[in-house]
Design a protein around this motif. Structure first.
Motif, PDB file in Angstrom:
ATOM      1  N   ALA A  99      -5.202   3.920  -2.765  1.00 27.85           N
ATOM      2  CA  ALA A  99      -5.173   2.465  -2.609  1.00 27.85           C
ATOM      3  C   ALA A  99      -4.611   1.792  -3.863  1.00 27.85           C
ATOM      4  O   ALA A  99      -4.873   0.617  -4.115  1.00 27.85           O
ATOM      5  CB  ALA A  99      -6.573   1.949  -2.324  1.00 27.85           C
TER       6      ALA A  99
ATOM      7  N   TYR B 277      -2.925  -1.676  -3.886  1.00 23.68           N
ATOM      8  CA  TYR B 277      -3.718  -2.880  -3.676  1.00 23.68           C
ATOM      9  C   TYR B 277      -4.418  -3.287  -4.969  1.00 23.68           C
ATOM     10  O   TYR B 277      -4.439  -2.538  -5.946  1.00 23.68           O
ATOM     11  CB  TYR B 277      -4.746  -2.650  -2.568  1.00 23.68           C
ATOM     12  CG  TYR B 277      -4.146  -2.204  -1.261  1.00 23.68           C
ATOM     13  CD1 TYR B 277      -3.481  -3.108  -0.438  1.00 23.68           C
ATOM     14  CD2 TYR B 277      -4.217  -0.874  -0.849  1.00 23.68           C
ATOM     15  CE1 TYR B 277      -2.925  -2.696   0.772  1.00 23.68           C
ATOM     16  CE2 TYR B 277      -3.663  -0.456   0.356  1.00 23.68           C
ATOM     17  CZ  TYR B 277      -3.015  -1.377   1.156  1.00 23.68           C
ATOM     18  OH  TYR B 277      -2.464  -0.965   2.336  1.00 23.68           O
TER      19      TYR B 277
ATOM     20  N   PHE C   1     -10.393  -4.960  -8.041  1.00 24.58           N
ATOM     21  CA  PHE C   1     -10.782  -3.650  -8.548  1.00 24.58           C
ATOM     22  C   PHE C   1     -11.228  -3.751 -10.007  1.00 24.58           C
ATOM     23  O   PHE C   1     -12.112  -3.013 -10.450  1.00 24.58           O
ATOM     24  CB  PHE C   1      -9.606  -2.673  -8.449  1.00 24.58           C
ATOM     25  CG  PHE C   1      -9.290  -2.233  -7.042  1.00 24.58           C
ATOM     26  CD1 PHE C   1     -10.260  -2.214  -6.058  1.00 24.58           C
ATOM     27  CD2 PHE C   1      -7.999  -1.825  -6.709  1.00 24.58           C
ATOM     28  CE1 PHE C   1      -9.966  -1.801  -4.761  1.00 24.58           C
ATOM     29  CE2 PHE C   1      -7.698  -1.420  -5.423  1.00 24.58           C
ATOM     30  CZ  PHE C   1      -8.676  -1.403  -4.451  1.00 24.58           C
TER      31      PHE C   1
ATOM     32  N   GLY D 239      -3.163  -4.573   4.519  1.00 23.29           N
ATOM     33  CA  GLY D 239      -4.435  -4.279   3.883  1.00 23.29           C
ATOM     34  C   GLY D 239      -5.647  -4.244   4.792  1.00 23.29           C
ATOM     35  O   GLY D 239      -6.730  -3.856   4.342  1.00 23.29           O
TER      36      GLY D 239
ATOM     37  N   GLY E 287       0.791  -1.215   0.000  1.00 24.17           N
ATOM     38  CA  GLY E 287       0.000   0.000   0.000  1.00 24.17           C
ATOM     39  C   GLY E 287       0.823   1.264   0.000  1.00 24.17           C
ATOM     40  O   GLY E 287       0.279   2.361  -0.015  1.00 24.17           O
TER      41      GLY E 287
ATOM     42  N   VAL F  47     -10.731  -5.940  -2.874  1.00 21.61           N
ATOM     43  CA  VAL F  47     -11.307  -5.916  -1.530  1.00 21.61           C
ATOM     44  C   VAL F  47     -11.791  -7.318  -1.176  1.00 21.61           C
ATOM     45  O   VAL F  47     -12.392  -8.010  -2.013  1.00 21.61           O
ATOM     46  CB  VAL F  47     -12.494  -4.931  -1.442  1.00 21.61           C
ATOM     47  CG1 VAL F  47     -13.095  -4.927  -0.038  1.00 21.61           C
ATOM     48  CG2 VAL F  47     -12.051  -3.525  -1.842  1.00 21.61           C
TER      49      VAL F  47
ATOM     50  N   PRO G  90      -7.997   4.225  -8.347  1.00 20.12           N
ATOM     51  CA  PRO G  90      -7.787   3.755  -6.968  1.00 20.12           C
ATOM     52  C   PRO G  90      -7.009   4.734  -6.100  1.00 20.12           C
ATOM     53  O   PRO G  90      -6.915   4.519  -4.896  1.00 20.12           O
ATOM     54  CB  PRO G  90      -7.015   2.452  -7.159  1.00 20.12           C
ATOM     55  CG  PRO G  90      -6.321   2.604  -8.474  1.00 20.12           C
ATOM     56  CD  PRO G  90      -7.261   3.413  -9.328  1.00 20.12           C
TER      57      PRO G  90
ATOM     58  N   PHE H  30      -8.187  -4.690   2.164  1.00 18.49           N
ATOM     59  CA  PHE H  30      -7.642  -4.644   0.816  1.00 18.49           C
ATOM     60  C   PHE H  30      -6.743  -5.864   0.632  1.00 18.49           C
ATOM     61  O   PHE H  30      -6.171  -6.378   1.608  1.00 18.49           O
ATOM     62  CB  PHE H  30      -6.800  -3.384   0.610  1.00 18.49           C
ATOM     63  CG  PHE H  30      -7.600  -2.113   0.465  1.00 18.49           C
ATOM     64  CD1 PHE H  30      -8.580  -1.998  -0.503  1.00 18.49           C
ATOM     65  CD2 PHE H  30      -7.347  -1.029   1.295  1.00 18.49           C
ATOM     66  CE1 PHE H  30      -9.318  -0.824  -0.643  1.00 18.49           C
ATOM     67  CE2 PHE H  30      -8.064   0.149   1.161  1.00 18.49           C
ATOM     68  CZ  PHE H  30      -9.053   0.249   0.194  1.00 18.49           C
TER      69      PHE H  30
ATOM     70  N   ALA I 156      -5.554 -10.593  -5.602  1.00 25.06           N
ATOM     71  CA  ALA I 156      -6.842 -10.073  -6.071  1.00 25.06           C
ATOM     72  C   ALA I 156      -7.397 -10.974  -7.161  1.00 25.06           C
ATOM     73  O   ALA I 156      -7.541 -10.595  -8.320  1.00 25.06           O
ATOM     74  CB  ALA I 156      -6.685  -8.643  -6.571  1.00 25.06           C
TER      75      ALA I 156
END
Length: 440
Positions: free
Chosen positions: A237, A240, A308, A147, A36, A243, A324, A357, A363
């Motif tokens: 963010a 990252y 994202f 995160g 981050g 979420v 972001p 995050f 992700a």
């Protein structure tokens, strides 16, 4: 580099000149930057180095960014002695200690080979995030996964003060029903009687069925990621990738949607830059009766990760590009988009936990790709509909051509009872799902 404050602990013998050429080097890096972008430093740390084959023992300590020690080849252990703190370093250089718990074994074995690098890894927990120390000659460097937004275990209505985030939780609704806690009231985590863990909880009743208008959006809960003087401020963010969170939802036909508000979708009066067609935040809908909808079973919840890249606007507002670096808040919205029941039937009970995050590498979505081609609820190859779909489409499990939940690419059907029956359309008569064109 050997600590003088621990008498009797250093029994080291300096390598002879002839052994220096074959020696390895221990390097301990005490600073790190998380995914981050937040800087951390391990302060006041002392490391006990012990040989497993001789009486060699030494303590390495200091506050330099990197500590070093030359060691003869052999087998060793390394241990972090008590008295350290993990500090978060602000851009101006000021440091603040953050709660950190050693998660790995404290006595770790390692080997030194001539002119070789040996990896050693200690792991700490900062909130629910892992601080991994590893990568050395033997070199121990520090990386931080920070995160965590909130696991609610502190019992207050503020998010975790990690990685420069400092916001509060709030509830919101469209005014058509009654919500507890009501907007503007303090919201505090509750204790789950089945797990003794804390979670966030909101409930409500009497909300209007959505008509596609921003004025009938339902109710929900959210958190600002950064507040300055009580005003929401954009949070960066970009380090990252998405979420993750767990949730439970009960009630009549409610749909959960994760919304991520950025400056471009937020009105100026609320800290954003939007002047017209506002509040069409970037989000992802988790509809009823798919494998990620959580019925209320005591002690049970669903955990989801949404990158994202899967966030998109609903389409009622001014189009914007997801940025972001300008995130203002994360929100969970409960709405009733498919049925025109009397509002008194539109009740919900939502719990939320372990919001964080995730790094770009983590992700990876576990909720599918939306409603279009290849999407979760429709389209060719879709999970719940379309050719080859799991619950519908040609050859599908529960329906004929077009699928149980609507025609190819159609909107999902959210029936009032559990799936049953076989053949064409499970919940409505006729081949092809609930209605021509997939409309509910």
């Amino acid at each position: 580099m050997v600590a003088g404050g621990l008498p009797g602990c250093d029994r080291s013998v300096a390598p002879s000149a002839s052994s220096d050429a074959t020696a390895g080097r221990l390097q301990v890096a005490l600073t790190a930057t998380s995914v981050g972008g937040t800087a951390y430093r391990l302060a006041g740390a002392s490391f006990l180095i012990s040989s497993q084959t001789s009486a060699f023992s030494a303590v390495l300590t200091g506050d330099a960014p990197t500590l070093e020690r030359t060691l003869p080849p052999g087998s060793y252990t390394i241990q972090i002695l008590s008295g350290y703190t993990l500090n978060q370093v602000a851009p101006d250089g000021t440091e603040t200690a953050v709660p950190a718990t050693l998660a790995s074994a404290n006595v770790l074995p390692f080997g030194i080979r001539s002119q070789h690098v040996t990896a050693v890894s200690f792991e700490f927990m900062v909130g629910d995030a892992v601080v991994a120390m590893g990568d050395g000659t033997v070199k121990v460097s520090t990386t931080v996964d920070d995160g965590l937004i909130d696991d609610f275990e502190d019992g207050d209505g503020k998010i975790a003060n990690i990685a420069g985030r400092s916001g509060t939780w709030f509830t919101f609704n469209d005014g058509s029903g009654k919500q507890t806690p009501a907007p503007g009231e303090a919201i505090s985590p509750e204790v789950d009687p089945y797990t003794t863990n804390f979670y966030l909880h909101t409930s409500g009743v009497g909300f209007a069925t959505s008509t596609g208008s921003p004025s009938t959006y339902g109710a929900g809960v959210g958190a600002n990621l950064l507040e300055v003087g009580g005003t929401p401020t954009p949070y960066d963010a970009s380090g990252y990738g998405g979420v993750t969170f767990s949730y439970r939802l009960s009630g009549n036909q409610g749909q959960v949607r994760l919304n991520v508000a950025t400056s471009a979708t937020t009105p100026v009066a609320e800290g954003g830059t939007c002047t017209t067609g506002c509040s069409d935040d970037f989000g992802f809908s988790l509809s009823s009766y798919n494998s990620y909808y959580c019925y209320y079973y005591p002690g049970y919840s669903c955990s989801v990760t949404i990158p994202f890249a899967q966030l998109a606007q609903s389409g009622f507002g001014t189009p914007a590009t997801f940025d972001p670096t300008t995130i203002l808040s994360v929100k969970w919205l409960v709405s009733w988009p498919y049925y025109s029941y009397p509002p008194i039937a539109n009740a919900f009970d939502l719990t939320l936990d372990d919001v964080a995050f995730v790094s770009p590498a983590k992700a990876i979505s576990n909720v599918g790709g939306g409603f279009g081609t290849g999407g979760t609820f429709g389209g060719t190859g879709g999970t719940f509909g379309g050719t080859g779909g799991r619950f519908g489409g040609t050859g599908g499990t529960f329906g004929g051509t077009g699928g149980t939940f609507g025609s190819t690419g159609g909107a999902p059907l959210t029936p009032p009872g559990p799936p049953s029956g076989s053949g064409g359309a499970t919940f409505a008569s006729g081949t092809g799902g609930s209605a021509s064109g997939g409309a509910p």
